[in-house]
Design a protein around this motif. Sequence first.
Motif, PDB file in Angstrom:
ATOM      1  N   GLY A 118       0.820  -1.204   0.000  1.00  0.00           N
ATOM      2  CA  GLY A 118       0.000   0.000   0.000  1.00  0.00           C
ATOM      3  C   GLY A 118       0.853   1.252   0.000  1.00  0.00           C
ATOM      4  N   ILE A 119       0.669   2.106  -1.008  1.00  0.00           N
ATOM      5  CA  ILE A 119       1.386   3.379  -1.080  1.00  0.00           C
ATOM      6  C   ILE A 119       0.778   4.363  -0.082  1.00  0.00           C
ATOM      7  CG2 ILE A 119       1.790   5.402  -2.536  1.00  0.00           C
ATOM      8  CD1 ILE A 119       3.485   3.304  -3.563  1.00  0.00           C
ATOM      9  N   GLN A 120       1.623   5.015   0.699  1.00  0.00           N
ATOM     10  CA  GLN A 120       1.164   6.133   1.532  1.00  0.00           C
ATOM     11  C   GLN A 120       1.678   7.423   0.886  1.00  0.00           C
ATOM     12  OE1 GLN A 120      -1.094   5.662   3.924  1.00  0.00           O
ATOM     13  NE2 GLN A 120      -1.015   3.524   3.284  1.00  0.00           N
ATOM     14  N   GLY A 121       2.818   7.949   1.325  1.00  0.00           N
ATOM     15  CA  GLY A 121       3.444   9.028   0.581  1.00  0.00           C
ATOM     16  C   GLY A 121       4.239   8.449  -0.573  1.00  0.00           C
ATOM     17  N   VAL A 122       4.675   9.319  -1.476  1.00  0.00           N
ATOM     18  CA  VAL A 122       5.594   8.903  -2.540  1.00  0.00           C
ATOM     19  C   VAL A 122       6.963   9.448  -2.151  1.00  0.00           C
ATOM     20  CG1 VAL A 122       6.129   9.034  -4.994  1.00  0.00           C
ATOM     21  CG2 VAL A 122       3.750   8.890  -4.248  1.00  0.00           C
ATOM     22  N   MET A 123       7.778   8.580  -1.537  1.00  0.00           N
ATOM     23  CA  MET A 123       8.981   9.058  -0.878  1.00  0.00           C
ATOM     24  C   MET A 123      10.012   9.612  -1.845  1.00  0.00           C
ATOM     25  SD  MET A 123       8.206   8.929   2.175  1.00  0.00           S
ATOM     26  CE  MET A 123       9.788   9.586   2.676  1.00  0.00           C
ATOM     27  N   VAL A 124      10.048   9.103  -3.066  1.00  0.00           N
ATOM     28  CA  VAL A 124      11.018   9.633  -4.016  1.00  0.00           C
ATOM     29  C   VAL A 124      10.726  11.106  -4.295  1.00  0.00           C
ATOM     30  CG1 VAL A 124       9.704   8.887  -6.055  1.00  0.00           C
ATOM     31  CG2 VAL A 124      12.168   9.230  -6.232  1.00  0.00           C
ATOM     32  N   ASP A 125       9.457  11.471  -4.326  1.00  0.00           N
ATOM     33  CA  ASP A 125       9.091  12.865  -4.550  1.00  0.00           C
ATOM     34  C   ASP A 125       9.302  13.699  -3.289  1.00  0.00           C
ATOM     35  OD1 ASP A 125       7.813  14.602  -6.721  1.00  0.00           O
ATOM     36  OD2 ASP A 125       6.558  15.088  -4.990  1.00  0.00           O
ATOM     37  N   CYS A 126       8.998  13.129  -2.141  1.00  0.00           N
ATOM     38  CA  CYS A 126       9.253  13.834  -0.878  1.00  0.00           C
ATOM     39  C   CYS A 126      10.733  14.147  -0.720  1.00  0.00           C
ATOM     40  CB  CYS A 126       8.773  12.992   0.301  1.00  0.00           C
ATOM     41  SG  CYS A 126       6.977  12.845   0.454  1.00  0.00           S
ATOM     42  N   ALA A 127      11.585  13.164  -1.016  1.00  0.00           N
ATOM     43  CA  ALA A 127      13.030  13.387  -0.895  1.00  0.00           C
ATOM     44  C   ALA A 127      13.511  14.448  -1.873  1.00  0.00           C
ATOM     45  CB  ALA A 127      13.780  12.078  -1.119  1.00  0.00           C
ATOM     46  N   LEU A 128      12.923  14.455  -3.062  1.00  0.00           N
ATOM     47  CA  LEU A 128      13.327  15.423  -4.083  1.00  0.00           C
ATOM     48  C   LEU A 128      13.004  16.854  -3.656  1.00  0.00           C
ATOM     49  CD1 LEU A 128      14.370  15.913  -6.998  1.00  0.00           C
ATOM     50  CD2 LEU A 128      12.006  15.642  -7.764  1.00  0.00           C
ATOM     51  N   HIS A 129      11.892  17.045  -2.952  1.00  0.00           N
ATOM     52  CA  HIS A 129      11.426  18.389  -2.617  1.00  0.00           C
ATOM     53  C   HIS A 129      11.547  18.717  -1.132  1.00  0.00           C
ATOM     54  CE1 HIS A 129       9.898  19.044  -6.634  1.00  0.00           C
ATOM     55  NE2 HIS A 129       9.275  17.874  -6.592  1.00  0.00           N
ATOM     56  N   LEU A 130      12.249  17.886  -0.382  1.00  0.00           N
ATOM     57  CA  LEU A 130      12.277  17.998   1.074  1.00  0.00           C
ATOM     58  C   LEU A 130      12.665  19.390   1.556  1.00  0.00           C
ATOM     59  CD1 LEU A 130      12.060  16.582   3.838  1.00  0.00           C
ATOM     60  CD2 LEU A 130      14.482  15.989   3.610  1.00  0.00           C
ATOM     61  N   ASN A 131      13.692  19.976   0.952  1.00  0.00           N
ATOM     62  CA  ASN A 131      14.223  21.243   1.430  1.00  0.00           C
ATOM     63  C   ASN A 131      14.000  22.386   0.439  1.00  0.00           C
ATOM     64  OD1 ASN A 131      15.275  20.308   3.964  1.00  0.00           O
ATOM     65  ND2 ASN A 131      16.924  19.303   2.831  1.00  0.00           N
ATOM     66  N   GLU A 171      11.734   2.490  -0.434  1.00  0.00           N
ATOM     67  CA  GLU A 171      10.507   2.439  -1.211  1.00  0.00           C
ATOM     68  C   GLU A 171      10.757   1.837  -2.587  1.00  0.00           C
ATOM     69  OE1 GLU A 171       7.325   5.830  -1.989  1.00  0.00           O
ATOM     70  OE2 GLU A 171       9.083   6.109  -3.272  1.00  0.00           O
ATOM     71  N   ALA A 172      11.836   2.276  -3.244  1.00  0.00           N
ATOM     72  CA  ALA A 172      12.149   1.758  -4.577  1.00  0.00           C
ATOM     73  C   ALA A 172      12.401   0.257  -4.532  1.00  0.00           C
ATOM     74  CB  ALA A 172      13.362   2.501  -5.146  1.00  0.00           C
ATOM     75  N   ALA A 173      13.078  -0.211  -3.477  1.00  0.00           N
ATOM     76  CA  ALA A 173      13.362  -1.645  -3.362  1.00  0.00           C
ATOM     77  C   ALA A 173      12.083  -2.447  -3.162  1.00  0.00           C
ATOM     78  CB  ALA A 173      14.327  -1.890  -2.202  1.00  0.00           C
ATOM     79  N   VAL A 174      11.169  -1.936  -2.336  1.00  0.00           N
ATOM     80  CA  VAL A 174       9.900  -2.630  -2.105  1.00  0.00           C
ATOM     81  C   VAL A 174       9.087  -2.690  -3.392  1.00  0.00           C
ATOM     82  CG1 VAL A 174       7.670  -2.456  -0.933  1.00  0.00           C
ATOM     83  CG2 VAL A 174       9.780  -2.147   0.361  1.00  0.00           C
ATOM     84  N   LEU A 175       8.987  -1.557  -4.085  1.00  0.00           N
ATOM     85  CA  LEU A 175       8.170  -1.529  -5.296  1.00  0.00           C
ATOM     86  C   LEU A 175       8.806  -2.332  -6.425  1.00  0.00           C
ATOM     87  CD1 LEU A 175       6.926   2.166  -5.250  1.00  0.00           C
ATOM     88  CD2 LEU A 175       5.626   0.101  -4.716  1.00  0.00           C
ATOM     89  N   ALA A 176      10.113  -2.369  -6.487  1.00  0.00           N
ATOM     90  CA  ALA A 176      10.781  -3.155  -7.533  1.00  0.00           C
ATOM     91  C   ALA A 176      10.460  -4.636  -7.425  1.00  0.00           C
ATOM     92  CB  ALA A 176      12.286  -2.936  -7.466  1.00  0.00           C
ATOM     93  N   ALA A 191       3.752   7.063 -10.097  1.00  0.00           N
ATOM     94  CA  ALA A 191       4.975   6.612  -9.434  1.00  0.00           C
ATOM     95  C   ALA A 191       5.109   5.094  -9.502  1.00  0.00           C
ATOM     96  CB  ALA A 191       4.986   7.080  -7.983  1.00  0.00           C
ATOM     97  N   VAL A 192       3.994   4.379  -9.313  1.00  0.00           N
ATOM     98  CA  VAL A 192       4.021   2.917  -9.385  1.00  0.00           C
ATOM     99  C   VAL A 192       4.383   2.459 -10.796  1.00  0.00           C
ATOM    100  CG1 VAL A 192       2.588   0.833  -9.236  1.00  0.00           C
ATOM    101  CG2 VAL A 192       2.461   2.576  -7.446  1.00  0.00           C
ATOM    102  N   GLN A 193       3.860   3.138 -11.800  1.00  0.00           N
ATOM    103  CA  GLN A 193       4.177   2.771 -13.178  1.00  0.00           C
ATOM    104  C   GLN A 193       5.674   2.898 -13.460  1.00  0.00           C
ATOM    105  OE1 GLN A 193       1.532   5.414 -15.286  1.00  0.00           O
ATOM    106  NE2 GLN A 193      -0.166   3.953 -15.300  1.00  0.00           N
ATOM    107  N   LYS A 194       6.329   3.863 -12.810  1.00  0.00           N
ATOM    108  CA  LYS A 194       7.766   4.044 -13.008  1.00  0.00           C
ATOM    109  C   LYS A 194       8.594   3.081 -12.163  1.00  0.00           C
ATOM    110  CE  LYS A 194       7.323   8.987 -14.052  1.00  0.00           C
ATOM    111  NZ  LYS A 194       7.603  10.365 -13.569  1.00  0.00           N
ATOM    112  N   LEU A 195       8.190   2.908 -10.897  1.00  0.00           N
ATOM    113  CA  LEU A 195       8.992   2.131  -9.961  1.00  0.00           C
ATOM    114  C   LEU A 195       8.599   0.660  -9.920  1.00  0.00           C
ATOM    115  CD1 LEU A 195       9.043   4.697  -7.021  1.00  0.00           C
ATOM    116  CD2 LEU A 195      10.957   4.128  -8.529  1.00  0.00           C
ATOM    117  N   ALA A 196       7.391   0.338 -10.360  1.00  0.00           N
ATOM    118  CA  ALA A 196       6.909  -1.053 -10.316  1.00  0.00           C
ATOM    119  C   ALA A 196       6.098  -1.364 -11.558  1.00  0.00           C
ATOM    120  CB  ALA A 196       6.086  -1.280  -9.051  1.00  0.00           C
TER     121      ALA A 196
END
Length: 427
Positions: A118-131, A171-176, A191-196
Amino acid sequence: MKVLWLVSITIPAAADACGLQAKEIGGGWLSGALGGMTAAPDAPAITVASVDARAETLTVCSKNGVSFALVPTGSVENFSALLKKIAPDLVHIWGTEYAAARTIQQAAQAAGIPVLVGIQGVMVDCALHLNDGVPARLLHSCAAQHLIDRHVPGGLLDVNQARFDTLAQSEAAVLANARHVTGRTSFDRSAVQKLAPQASYYPCNETLRPEFYTPPVWHPRTFGEAPVLLLSQGNYPLKNLHTVLKALPAVLAQYPGAVLRVAGWPPLDKGPLLRPVIDWMFPYQTWCKQLIRRLGLADHVQYTGPLDAAAMRQAYLDADLFLLPSYSENSPNSLGEAMLLGLPCVASAAGGIPDMLQSGVQGMLYGAAGDDAALSAAILQVLALPDHGTALGTAAQIRARVTHDAAKNTAQMIEIYRKVLQREGTL
């Protein structure tokens, strides 16, 4: 059908069943989802598992017809033992980013048990925009700060960035390695289409905390020159308190008594002797304090302290407008809660937020999250409405009651469980 849930925290019901104290405010939506599931007439047998170091050994407790499992560490051995003890037909992992998600996924796959992620946040996007929006000088810390942080954790932005980068990698490892994924928005589906790309995707909306489904709901008040704006979080840059502060002077020019309430702790202050060290170790909070001083906002920003569900509900009811200016969100629970109560909302058009409300109909969206002029314009537009946004809030409530309908979402999730098991040939 037996389903094992893995969740990232020990929810209050689990702590209560196992004789532990609930550790934190949070995870209420998990309690909402569990309540909806246990109320369903055709519900599967659910066991809710979490990693909790307070459990010295694998512990399974039951209360009110629900089983809870506490795993002392997130090792493959512990999860393998849990799977053997519970013997579930399906494992449902709630969230992708924490380390235990990948570990139980490995253990379940080794045991031949189907897994739904189950996806909650999309962490790759959160990390990209964190700061985003933070001055570059605040993004780097020195060896001395890192030494202090190892003993007394602070709020160093580069340390937090490294943590989020690690979460994104998890997240990427789980979805892969996922075959079945459930989400809620076009944003997480992309995001799922890209990562999984190999995974089947199952849409299902989220059930929120039960406190937000019952009366009373929000009603407008005559705020005159003193509207109350509510922000649900301001502790790290992703949630974008800094842009709200920059937008506030334009609001004050028309509403000089306006107040911004921020749910959560104010910047830490232990007195004048420790203040320089604390400011050094919490650069984002220090910068926000400086913005408040420089912009003359000291009398217009209030921190509530952390709020439980009942207190947060009251904070929504006491506000005139809810703000969600985040740089990245998937389907934020805070926005859903505000909408369920009928509180008018202004939000950035980031991530999955546009899937939750239509701008100008159920709330107001503005473009780039860091555009303080666009944010202040959206705030002023809603405050200036003859009904102070009541029609927007009413339309939002109607939509949210469909999106977050507990019975409907539970039935949809049970149907997803059946589809996964059918596709895996185990039903």
